[in-house]
Design an enzyme around this catalytic site. Structure first.
Site, PDB file in Angstrom:
ATOM      1  N   LYS A 180       2.939   4.487  18.195  1.00  0.00           N
ATOM      2  CA  LYS A 180       3.124   5.875  17.762  1.00  0.00           C
ATOM      3  C   LYS A 180       3.342   6.802  18.952  1.00  0.00           C
ATOM      4  O   LYS A 180       4.178   7.709  18.913  1.00  0.00           O
ATOM      5  CB  LYS A 180       1.906   6.325  16.950  1.00  0.00           C
ATOM      6  CG  LYS A 180       1.772   5.560  15.643  1.00  0.00           C
ATOM      7  CD  LYS A 180       0.391   5.742  15.043  1.00  0.00           C
ATOM      8  CE  LYS A 180       0.245   5.003  13.721  1.00  0.00           C
ATOM      9  NZ  LYS A 180      -1.142   4.921  13.259  1.00  0.00           N
TER      10      LYS A 180
ATOM     11  N   GLY B  83       0.589   9.170   9.976  1.00  0.00           N
ATOM     12  CA  GLY B  83       0.469   9.054   8.514  1.00  0.00           C
ATOM     13  C   GLY B  83       0.930  10.290   7.759  1.00  0.00           C
ATOM     14  O   GLY B  83       2.115  10.655   7.808  1.00  0.00           O
TER      15      GLY B  83
ATOM     16  N   THR C  53       0.831  -1.216   0.000  1.00  0.00           N
ATOM     17  CA  THR C  53       0.000   0.000   0.000  1.00  0.00           C
ATOM     18  C   THR C  53       0.865   1.266   0.000  1.00  0.00           C
ATOM     19  O   THR C  53       0.750   2.114  -0.901  1.00  0.00           O
ATOM     20  CB  THR C  53      -0.925   0.009   1.241  1.00  0.00           C
ATOM     21  OG1 THR C  53      -1.691  -1.194   1.232  1.00  0.00           O
ATOM     22  CG2 THR C  53      -1.845   1.205   1.245  1.00  0.00           C
TER      23      THR C  53
ATOM     24  N   GLY D 109      -3.322   5.321   4.800  1.00  0.00           N
ATOM     25  CA  GLY D 109      -3.688   5.238   3.382  1.00  0.00           C
ATOM     26  C   GLY D 109      -2.484   5.436   2.485  1.00  0.00           C
ATOM     27  O   GLY D 109      -1.454   5.994   2.896  1.00  0.00           O
TER      28      GLY D 109
HETATM   29  P1  NDP Z   1       1.513  -3.876   2.902  1.00  0.00           P
HETATM   30  O1  NDP Z   1       1.294  -5.187   3.536  1.00  0.00           O
HETATM   31  O2  NDP Z   1       0.475  -3.313   2.005  1.00  0.00           O
HETATM   32  O3  NDP Z   1       2.887  -3.883   2.084  1.00  0.00           O
HETATM   33  C1  NDP Z   1       4.039  -4.567   2.503  1.00  0.00           C
HETATM   34  C2  NDP Z   1       4.656  -5.206   1.265  1.00  0.00           C
HETATM   35  O4  NDP Z   1       5.929  -5.736   1.598  1.00  0.00           O
HETATM   36  C3  NDP Z   1       3.796  -6.367   0.737  1.00  0.00           C
HETATM   37  O5  NDP Z   1       3.683  -6.283  -0.661  1.00  0.00           O
HETATM   38  C4  NDP Z   1       4.608  -7.584   1.164  1.00  0.00           C
HETATM   39  O6  NDP Z   1       4.395  -8.693   0.330  1.00  0.00           O
HETATM   40  C5  NDP Z   1       6.015  -7.055   1.043  1.00  0.00           C
HETATM   41  N1  NDP Z   1       6.993  -7.819   1.809  1.00  0.00           N
HETATM   42  C6  NDP Z   1       6.829  -8.470   2.975  1.00  0.00           C
HETATM   43  N2  NDP Z   1       7.989  -9.048   3.341  1.00  0.00           N
HETATM   44  C7  NDP Z   1       8.897  -8.763   2.397  1.00  0.00           C
HETATM   45  C8  NDP Z   1      10.280  -9.082   2.210  1.00  0.00           C
HETATM   46  N3  NDP Z   1      10.942  -9.832   3.076  1.00  0.00           N
HETATM   47  N4  NDP Z   1      10.907  -8.608   1.102  1.00  0.00           N
HETATM   48  C9  NDP Z   1      10.255  -7.864   0.191  1.00  0.00           C
HETATM   49  N5  NDP Z   1       8.930  -7.535   0.322  1.00  0.00           N
HETATM   50  C10 NDP Z   1       8.274  -7.976   1.405  1.00  0.00           C
HETATM   51  O7  NDP Z   1       1.825  -2.855   4.100  1.00  0.00           O
HETATM   52  P2  NDP Z   1       1.669  -1.280   4.093  1.00  0.00           P
HETATM   53  O8  NDP Z   1       2.175  -0.724   2.844  1.00  0.00           O
HETATM   54  O9  NDP Z   1       0.309  -0.919   4.552  1.00  0.00           O
HETATM   55  O10 NDP Z   1       2.634  -0.898   5.303  1.00  0.00           O
HETATM   56  C11 NDP Z   1       4.017  -0.821   5.140  1.00  0.00           C
HETATM   57  C12 NDP Z   1       4.617  -0.158   6.376  1.00  0.00           C
HETATM   58  O11 NDP Z   1       4.083   1.135   6.491  1.00  0.00           O
HETATM   59  C13 NDP Z   1       4.295  -0.862   7.692  1.00  0.00           C
HETATM   60  O12 NDP Z   1       5.380  -0.737   8.557  1.00  0.00           O
HETATM   61  C14 NDP Z   1       3.104  -0.075   8.225  1.00  0.00           C
HETATM   62  O13 NDP Z   1       2.999  -0.129   9.621  1.00  0.00           O
HETATM   63  C15 NDP Z   1       3.494   1.302   7.777  1.00  0.00           C
HETATM   64  N6  NDP Z   1       2.407   2.251   7.655  1.00  0.00           N
HETATM   65  C16 NDP Z   1       1.295   1.925   6.912  1.00  0.00           C
HETATM   66  C17 NDP Z   1       0.290   2.839   6.735  1.00  0.00           C
HETATM   67  C18 NDP Z   1      -0.916   2.564   5.931  1.00  0.00           C
HETATM   68  O14 NDP Z   1      -1.776   3.426   5.856  1.00  0.00           O
HETATM   69  N7  NDP Z   1      -1.039   1.413   5.309  1.00  0.00           N
HETATM   70  C19 NDP Z   1       0.380   4.174   7.358  1.00  0.00           C
HETATM   71  C20 NDP Z   1       1.597   4.418   8.116  1.00  0.00           C
HETATM   72  C21 NDP Z   1       2.556   3.467   8.241  1.00  0.00           C
HETATM   73  P3  NDP Z   1       3.163  -9.679   0.708  1.00  0.00           P
HETATM   74  O15 NDP Z   1       1.924  -8.860   0.597  1.00  0.00           O
HETATM   75  O16 NDP Z   1       3.244 -10.735  -0.332  1.00  0.00           O
HETATM   76  O17 NDP Z   1       3.421 -10.147   2.094  1.00  0.00           O
HETATM   77  N1  HSE Z   2      -2.973   1.091  10.602  1.00  0.00           N
HETATM   78  C1  HSE Z   2      -2.592   2.430  10.830  1.00  0.00           C
HETATM   79  C2  HSE Z   2      -3.831   3.277  11.088  1.00  0.00           C
HETATM   80  C3  HSE Z   2      -1.858   2.956   9.631  1.00  0.00           C
HETATM   81  O1  HSE Z   2      -4.931   2.805  10.838  1.00  0.00           O
HETATM   82  O2  HSE Z   2      -3.681   4.396  11.549  1.00  0.00           O
HETATM   83  C4  HSE Z   2      -1.269   4.291   9.882  1.00  0.00           C
HETATM   84  O3  HSE Z   2      -0.237   4.220  10.791  1.00  0.00           O
END
Ligand code: NDP
Ligand code: HSE
Length: 437
Positions: free
Chosen positions: A205, A134, A13, A302
């Protein structure tokens, strides 16, 4: 230097948000930086999964080491989440002289002190704007914009998923389960949504933000955590009758008895600005001795809002790298990070909402209020509903300020009364009027 090479691990994401921004705003970014930000490689374990943002095949890899071991990559962006292998990847990147950007609050809340130390030893930076709130530039505000202040309070909504769920339950009456599903579909929730709904993500956080605000190490274990899974729609409804709205709040406050660090469902006055923070929005107040109250508001989760925060870190790093600055700002914003005295939740003094489930017969109210009186808990309002819930009626009370330890003892005694049919529901109330917040 004409361009900076970026390696991104995690095409999920947030990764997609970052790629989209680097693509669509490349010209603006080049003008702002004087160098090109070049996405040299993207690693993800699953290259088959459909993604909202495409990446040219020739820069994709399933092996993160192709980024970590590439001497031409200047900045590694870790967006896979979780502890391992994220921690190993970050250490490897720093060891190899790369700066790191991460959004991984779960990792930093628990291993941040060690990783920041490691980065310092390697004269490299771990940037982590997206880890708290975020899209809101909250880390920058704390470390830079408010650096002049002696900060005594951070208070707010730091989890988009939980706020989205509570908003949907309050406004449309959808079930907890359906609201959670919708939050997951919108990309707000963590891979393990337990982190969101049990208050753990909020605590991650808060631990990071409090460390910056109070010059202390990241102290995740010290944060009192309570999630929203035990919230009954009844409590949202009763709260409203008393003029309250339910929010999952993160509170870090300096008091004469130490620093409070707590995350729990909280009633706030309906007419307070926090009550109007809806959906995946986050809002957080900071009180500093010079600035007074400042509030930050925006999307806390997001793809694009979080991508915005990650790219802002890349921009900061690019500016530092091109101007030869090594570590301009220490990770937690201070060269002297010191252990602080923490105030246990038992010593908290606040007002409470109680919902007792008791049989509907004379004398019940006096038994309950007698026990509350014994523990010095004074009632400010009470309503009893004639409505039967599981063979009992709800008696709802609001208290004046009371001490948490006494409240616990009183509820323990009350819940053992033969007229009480279920565990009493407790929600803390935050009186936000006194200090201008
Ligand atoms: P996602 O699960 O959408 O994305 C993570 C990606 O990393 C997936 O495609 C996953 O593959 C891949 N992945 C997992 N392990 C490995 C590896 N060893 N090597 C390469 N790729 C790998 O997570 P998000 O994008 O939502 O979140 C990412 C980070 O951002 C997290 O730390 C989250 O806490 C943080 N975050 C997220 C927010 C949000 O709104 N979503 C907001 C703020 C922070 P697969 O799906 O196949 O496992
Ligand atoms: N899962 C977290 C939330 C993502 O809903 O706020 C942003 O850190």
């Amino acid at each position: 230097m004409e361009r900076l090479n970026i390696g991104l691990i995690g095409w999920g994401t947030v990764g997609c948000g970052v790629i989209e921004i680097l693509n669509s705003n490349s010209e603006i970014l080049r003008k702002r930086l004087g160098v090109e930000l070049y996405l040299k490689r993207v690693a993800d374990i699953d290259l088959e999964k459909p993604r909202p943002v495409d990446v040219p095949m020739d820069i994709l890899t399933v092996d993160a080491n192709q980024i970590l071991e590439d001497p031409d990559i200047d900045i590694v962006v870790e967006l896979i989440g979780g502890t391992e292998p994220a921690k190993t990847f970050i250490r490897k990147a720093l060891e190899r002289g790369k700066h790191v950007v991460t959004a991984n609050k779960a990792l930093l809340a628990v291993h941040g002190n060690e990783l920041f130390d490691f980065a310092r030893k390697n004269q490299r930076i771990i940037a982590y704007e997206a880890s708290v709130a975020g899209g809101i530039p909250f880390i920058k505000a704390l470390r830079e914009g408010l650096a002049a202040n002696n900060i005594d309070t951070i208070l707010g909504i730091l989890n988009g998923t939980a706020n989205f769920i509570l908003t949907r339950m309050t406004e449309t009456g959808v079930s907890f389960k359906d609201a959670l599903k919708e939050a997951q579909e919108r990309g707000y929730a963590e891979a393990d949504p337990t982190l969101d709904i049990e208050g753990i993500d909020t605590a991650h956080k808060l631990a990071i933000a409090a460390a910056i605000a109070f010059n202390m190490p990241v102290s995740f274990d010290a944060v009192y955590k309570e999630g929203i899974t035990n919230i009954d729609p009844l409590d949202i409804e009763f709260g409203r009758e008393f003029g309250f709205q339910l929010k999952l709040l993160a509170i870090a406050r300096k008091t004469s008895k130490g620093i409070e660090l707590r995350v729990h469902p909280t009633f706030v006055p309906c007419d307070h600005v926090l009550a109007g923070v809806r959906g995946a929005y986050n809002a957080v107040y900071v009180h500093g001795d010079a600035v007074g109250n400042v509030m930050f508001y925006g999307l806390g989760a997001g793809m694009m809002p979080t991508g915005s925060a990650v790219v802002s870190d890349i921009i900061d790093l690019a500016r530092d790298i091109t101007h030869g600055a090594s570590v301009r700002i220490p990770p937690l914003g201070s060269y002297e990070v010191e252990e602080a005295e923490l105030k246990p939740i038992d010593e908290l003094e606040t007002s409470y909402y109680f919902r007792f489930s008791a049989v509907d017969q004379p004398g019940v109210l006096s038994k309950i209020s007698g026990i509350l009186g014994k523990y010095n808990i004074s009632i400010s309002a009470v309503i009893q509903k004639g409505r039967h819930v599981g063979g009992a009626v709800p008696i709802v009370m609001i208290t004046h300020e009371a001490v948490e330890k006494a409240v616990r003892k009183a509820l323990d005694e009350i819940d053992r009364l033969d007229v009480v049919r279920a565990k009493t529901q407790l929600v803390r109330i935050e009186n936000l009027s006194g200090n201008g917040i």
